[in-house]
Design an enzyme around this catalytic site. Sequence first.
Site, PDB file in Angstrom:
ATOM      1  N   HIS A  81      82.821  82.979  38.413  1.00  0.00           N
ATOM      2  CA  HIS A  81      82.718  81.521  38.406  1.00  0.00           C
ATOM      3  C   HIS A  81      81.278  81.032  38.364  1.00  0.00           C
ATOM      4  CE1 HIS A  81      82.878  82.453  42.817  1.00  0.00           C
ATOM      5  NE2 HIS A  81      81.975  81.496  42.892  1.00  0.00           N
ATOM      6  N   SER A 105      78.076  83.424  46.377  1.00  0.00           N
ATOM      7  CA  SER A 105      78.963  84.004  45.370  1.00  0.00           C
ATOM      8  C   SER A 105      78.152  84.859  44.419  1.00  0.00           C
ATOM      9  CB  SER A 105      79.672  82.901  44.578  1.00  0.00           C
ATOM     10  OG  SER A 105      80.641  82.258  45.349  1.00  0.00           O
TER      11      SER A 105
END
Length: 291
Positions: free
Chosen positions: A118, A240
Site C-alpha cells: 500500500h 508500514s
Amino acid sequence: MSSRYDRDIYSDSPMLEVAAVQKTKLCEGDVGALPDHTQGCSSDKLIVRGKQDASLVSKISFGQSLLVPGHDRRSRILDTTFDPWRKICALEITSKDGDSFIGTGWIAGPRLIITAGHCVFNSSYGGWMESIEVIPGRDGDSEPFGRYRSKLLCSMERWTSAGDENYDIGAIILSDDLDSRLGSFSFGFYPDLQLKTQMVNISGYPICGVGEEQMHHSNRICSVTDHKIYYDVDTEGGQSGSPIWMYQKDLITPVVIGVHSNGAGTRLNANSGVRITPVLVDKISEWRTRQ
C-alpha cells in the site's frame, strides 16, 4: 456382511493425512563496508535474538497499533549509520493526486527497496504512487547516505487487483545504485516451527517523528499463518514496510522474514505483517534484477 466402516469413497470420505514439508529458503544479502567507528553502536543493545517461550503480557487496552497512551515501548535509533539500521529507509511518498505520505522500506539489492504494497499502490489514492523519495538511515535532518528517487514501482497482482492483505508487499526500483557501503538485508522463508516464539525486531519511521526519526521495538512472534506473521511489537502509522527481522542461532547477520503492514485495529491484540514465503523469495529475487 457390511459394517459401519464401509462407506462410499465419494461420500463422507476420510481425510487424507498428508502434509507438505516446509524447507528453509534463504537469499543472502550484502554486509556492506563502512569505515570502522571508534566506538560501538549503542543501539545494538536493543536487538533481540533467539526464542522466548514465556507467555506474552496481556494488554488491558490498546490502540490501533498496540500503542497505549503513556506506554510506548519503542526506542529511537541514534546510530543509523551502523548496520542494520542504515539498511532501513525513510520514504517520502507522493500520490498521483498530489497527496503526501510517509512510509518505511528496507534495502534488498543495489537498486531495490522492499516496502508494503500500500506504499506503492493504493486504490484509495489513484492507484500507483507518482513518486517515492528514499532516504537510507535518516536521522532527523541528517541524511548520511543522501536520497534516491524511484524509477519503477512493483507489487503483487493479488494486492493491486483484489487488495488481498496476504500479498501487501511492494518494491521500489531506484534510478541509481545505492551507496555500496550500505549493503543489503538477507531475506528468507522459515518453517512454522522455527518461527513460533521467535524473537523479532521491527524498526521504521513513524508519524510521531514526522517520518524522520527511526524507532525500534522487539518482542516475540505470537502466531504465524501461511501468509502472515502476528507479533506483540509496538508500531505506528508510517512504519508500514518496515523489515521484520530475526537472528538464527547459527547466523550473526539479520534475516528479514516479513514486511510490517497492519496495526491491530479493534479486534486483534497483535500487529501483523506479510510473511516472506518461498514465492516471495523468488519474486524479491526477480525484482533485484530489474533496472
